[in-house]
Design a protein around this motif. Structure first.
Motif, short mmCIF file in Angstrom:
data_model
loop_
_atom_site.label_atom_id
_atom_site.label_comp_id
_atom_site.label_asym_id
_atom_site.label_seq_id
_atom_site.Cartn_x
_atom_site.Cartn_y
_atom_site.Cartn_z
N VAL A 78 0.86 -1.18 0.00
CA VAL A 78 0.00 0.00 0.00
C VAL A 78 0.89 1.23 0.00
O VAL A 78 1.82 1.33 0.80
CB VAL A 78 -0.93 0.01 1.23
CG1 VAL A 78 -1.72 1.31 1.30
CG2 VAL A 78 -1.87 -1.19 1.19
N SER A 79 0.63 2.15 -0.90
CA SER A 79 1.44 3.35 -1.01
C SER A 79 1.48 4.11 0.31
O SER A 79 0.44 4.31 0.96
CB SER A 79 0.87 4.26 -2.10
OG SER A 79 1.61 5.46 -2.19
N GLY A 80 2.68 4.50 0.73
CA GLY A 80 2.84 5.28 1.95
C GLY A 80 2.94 4.45 3.21
O GLY A 80 3.04 5.00 4.31
N THR B 129 4.95 1.53 5.46
CA THR B 129 6.24 0.87 5.67
C THR B 129 6.05 -0.33 6.59
O THR B 129 5.34 -0.23 7.61
CB THR B 129 7.26 1.84 6.30
OG1 THR B 129 7.43 2.96 5.44
CG2 THR B 129 8.60 1.15 6.52
N GLN C 30 -2.61 -2.89 6.97
CA GLN C 30 -2.17 -1.77 6.16
C GLN C 30 -3.31 -0.77 5.96
O GLN C 30 -3.10 0.44 5.96
CB GLN C 30 -1.64 -2.26 4.80
CG GLN C 30 -0.30 -2.96 4.89
CD GLN C 30 0.25 -3.32 3.52
OE1 GLN C 30 1.14 -2.67 3.01
NE2 GLN C 30 -0.30 -4.38 2.93
#
Length: 234
Positions: free
Chosen positions: A27-29, A31, A71
């Motif tokens: 998922v973008s963003g 970590t 996430q």
């Protein structure tokens, strides 16, 4: 949720049985980091967050199977971090104190919410019963407290969420167990959801067939989770 007979637990230990995770797209963003105690799911800008959610996986479910949902929780929230506990043989009942090292390793987090799926949720209840001042809230996904864990007088917030097509969860026992939860408990049935779709590990034995997609069930769960965190002021 049914508490697994001793024979099932022993068989799982001997054969190394687990529900293995299905591939989870990033998922973008978000970590991901992990050590021997947990998998940490962090959204951009959450490094200095003082709020954390600690999650116990369901029985025999690999903790990585919850990455898709966790996430979403981290991405939807205002910067808190999510910690998925790692437990021996993927059985939280073998290490109910797994939350301890995680909380101790992150003194910067002042506000904790704990929760879990199925048997993991029951173990989260045990943690709250033993250390009621350590967390602000409790999130139960297809789970309820054991008879020995009476949380009815606990001042924290509780979210109880389950799928209406869940055939693993004992609904009559769940109804009875609400007497052991605070009267302010928020109960949310997800229409068409089942037991396994809180994670991403395929079908679970004895479960009902979901009439909604896993993505839909997890998106609804994430929305309810964020709304619940808002009620706690987090």
């Amino acid at each position: 949720m049914r508490f697994y007979p001793l024979l099932v637990i022993i068989t799982g230990l001997l054969l190394g049985c687990s529900y293995l995770p299905e591939p989870t797209p990033p998922v973008s963003g978000i970590t991901l980091t992990e050590d021997r105690t947990s998998i940490v799911v962090s959204a951009a800008g959450s490094t200095g967050s003082t709020t954390g959610f600690l999650f116990y996986p369901g029985a025999l479910v690999d903790p990585h199977a919850y990455l898709s949902l966790m996430q979403q929780l981290a991405a939807a929230g205002p910067g808190y971090r999510v910690f998925i506990a790692k437990v021996p043989a993927n059985l939280a009942v073998l290490q109910p104190e797994a939350a301890g090292p995680i909380l101790s390793a992150h003194p910067e987090i002042k506000n904790w919410v704990i929760g879990g799926h199925s048997l993991g949720g029951a173990i989260a209840c045990t943690w709250v019963a033993r250390r009621p001042a350590s967390v602000r809230g409790l999130v139960l996904m297809a789970a309820y407290p054991a008879k020995s864990d009476d949380l009815s007088g606990w001042p924290g917030g509780v979210l109880s969420i389950y799928g209406t097509n869940d055939m693993v969860l004992d609904r009559s026992t769940l109804s009875t167990a609400y007497a052991r939860l605070p009267s302010s408990t928020i109960t949310v049935p997800i229409t068409g959801g089942n037991h396994a779709q809180f994670g991403a590990y395929g079908d679970q034995a004895g479960d009902g067939s979901a009439s909604i997609s896993r993505a839909d069930q997890q998106q609804q769960t994430a929305r309810q989770f964020v709304s619940f965190m808002n009620t706690l002021g987090l």
